[in-house]
Design a protein around this motif. Structure first.
Motif, PDB file in Angstrom:
ATOM      1  N   GLY A  39      54.581  41.974  43.924  1.00  0.00           N
ATOM      2  CA  GLY A  39      53.610  43.037  43.722  1.00  0.00           C
ATOM      3  C   GLY A  39      52.583  42.604  42.689  1.00  0.00           C
ATOM      4  N   VAL A  40      51.332  42.917  42.940  1.00  0.00           N
ATOM      5  CA  VAL A  40      50.266  42.533  42.008  1.00  0.00           C
ATOM      6  C   VAL A  40      49.358  43.738  41.787  1.00  0.00           C
ATOM      7  CG1 VAL A  40      48.297  41.012  41.584  1.00  0.00           C
ATOM      8  CG2 VAL A  40      50.311  40.120  42.771  1.00  0.00           C
ATOM      9  N   ILE A  41      48.972  43.958  40.536  1.00  0.00           N
ATOM     10  CA  ILE A  41      48.044  45.039  40.193  1.00  0.00           C
ATOM     11  C   ILE A  41      46.901  44.439  39.389  1.00  0.00           C
ATOM     12  CG2 ILE A  41      47.755  47.260  39.017  1.00  0.00           C
ATOM     13  CD1 ILE A  41      50.849  47.540  39.145  1.00  0.00           C
ATOM     14  N   CYS A  42      45.686  44.827  39.725  1.00  0.00           N
ATOM     15  CA  CYS A  42      44.528  44.484  38.907  1.00  0.00           C
ATOM     16  C   CYS A  42      43.829  45.772  38.515  1.00  0.00           C
ATOM     17  CB  CYS A  42      43.563  43.577  39.681  1.00  0.00           C
ATOM     18  SG  CYS A  42      42.011  43.257  38.802  1.00  0.00           S
ATOM     19  N   VAL A  43      43.527  45.928  37.233  1.00  0.00           N
ATOM     20  CA  VAL A  43      42.742  47.081  36.775  1.00  0.00           C
ATOM     21  C   VAL A  43      41.582  46.565  35.936  1.00  0.00           C
ATOM     22  CG1 VAL A  43      44.524  48.861  36.849  1.00  0.00           C
ATOM     23  CG2 VAL A  43      44.359  47.401  34.831  1.00  0.00           C
ATOM     24  N   GLU A  44      40.441  47.209  36.082  1.00  0.00           N
ATOM     25  CA  GLU A  44      39.270  46.827  35.293  1.00  0.00           C
ATOM     26  C   GLU A  44      38.531  48.086  34.872  1.00  0.00           C
ATOM     27  OE1 GLU A  44      36.872  44.300  37.781  1.00  0.00           O
ATOM     28  OE2 GLU A  44      36.560  45.851  39.297  1.00  0.00           O
ATOM     29  N   GLY A  45      37.992  48.030  33.644  1.00  0.00           N
ATOM     30  CA  GLY A  45      37.291  49.174  33.082  1.00  0.00           C
ATOM     31  C   GLY A  45      37.212  49.025  31.574  1.00  0.00           C
ATOM     32  N   LEU A  46      37.135  50.138  30.876  1.00  0.00           N
ATOM     33  CA  LEU A  46      37.120  50.097  29.416  1.00  0.00           C
ATOM     34  C   LEU A  46      38.462  49.600  28.889  1.00  0.00           C
ATOM     35  CD1 LEU A  46      35.311  53.471  28.610  1.00  0.00           C
ATOM     36  CD2 LEU A  46      34.326  51.169  28.643  1.00  0.00           C
TER      37      LEU A  46
END
Length: 291
Positions: free
Chosen positions: A192-199
């Motif tokens: 499983g892979v998660i990518c999050v981007e933001g502040l």
């Protein structure tokens, strides 16, 4: 011990019922659909596996302008005999102000008598003590707006897990990303892979929420920070938070053999200018098959 846990859980349910009467409007309290029923089932058949810890969020109006401050609550099974985990956050607070507010909140809760229910007290404390931080944040924002250009930073986290299957876990991931205005994706299956981007503060809050309390096989493999003057909107590699499910290899009936097609995943990464991440996640160089 089981009797003590049962008594604590009964008190927790009473407190939730009281809070729901205090905050009856839709959206004022966010509580997982099965949270209370799972505790009730355990209380009817005490002796089995403990239910998930009660976790909910209370939206608190602060000041005449009714600025929202969210109080996130996580209750250990032995609460109120042990302290709850509380975290107050607001979109208008800077990270340092948020940290100071939560330090004072924790200090106040620790000063109360052990064994007493204290979430209502925490709500009132947040109402009475958040305003100075909110006003300081407003002054900071007004000063920043007077500068010609303000530097902003995009934070991107690449998170690896041995597997992601459970529906309730996937719901938690997507709900949290949406709440924190994060873009990216969640690749379901094994791995499983998660990518999050933001502040940055929102990404770090996402990481804190999803890995707690006991997600064992998960790690943040890589972090990217991109700073620029002006808006960071066009630095996002993803336009929303996507649900990735590629073709799987192996026997569908055997969960442990439900391997995702990593070739398709590599192609997806390259389409989003992230092919280099494949080697970071899996410690191998990715190669697309010839077509």
């Amino acid at each position: 011990m089981a009797v003590m846990v049962k008594e604590c859980l009964e008190l927790q349910l009473l407190e939730v019922e009281m809070l729901l009467s205090m905050f009856p409007k839709r959206g004022e309290i966010t509580l997982a659909e099965d949270a209370v029923p799972s505790v009730q089932r355990y209380l009817r058949n005490a002796g089995g596996a403990l239910p998930p810890q009660l976790e909910y969020c209370i939206a608190i109006d602060v000041g005449e302008a009714k600025v929202k401050v969210d109080l996130q609550v996580l209750l250990p099974h032995m609460y109120p005999q042990v302290a709850p985990q509380l975290f107050a956050r607001s979109d208008v607070l800077h990270r340092q102000q948020q940290m100071q507010l939560n330090t004072r909140l924790a200090s106040h809760i620790s000063s109360l008598d052990s064994g007493d229910l204290c979430i209502c007290e925490a709500v009132q404390w947040v109402k009475d003590n958040s305003l100075p931080y909110l006003e300081n944040s407003k002054i900071s924002l007004e000063c920043a707006s007077k500068e010609e250009r303000v530097k902003e930073m995009l934070h991107r986290m690449w998170i690896y897990s041995h597997h992601i299957y459970r529906q309730e876990l996937r719901k938690k991931i997507f709900d949290c990303a949406k709440k924190l205005n994060l873009t990216g994706f969640c690749l379901t299956g094994k791995p499983g892979v998660i990518c999050v981007e933001g502040l940055r503060e929102n990404c770090e809050e996402f990481w804190r929420v999803i890995r707690y309390p006991n997600w064992k096989h998960i790690s943040c493999k890589h972090v990217e920070n991109i700073e620029r003057e002006g808006s960071i909107d066009n630095l996002h590699l993803f336009h929303g938070f996507e649900d990735l499910q590629f073709q799987a290899h192996g026997d569908y009936g055997l969960r442990n053999d439900y391997h995702m097609d990593l070739g398709q995943f590599l192609e997806f990464l390259k389409q989003h200018q992230s092919g280099h991440i494949f080697q970071i996640l899996f410690s191998v160089e990715g190669k697309l098959s010839d077509k």
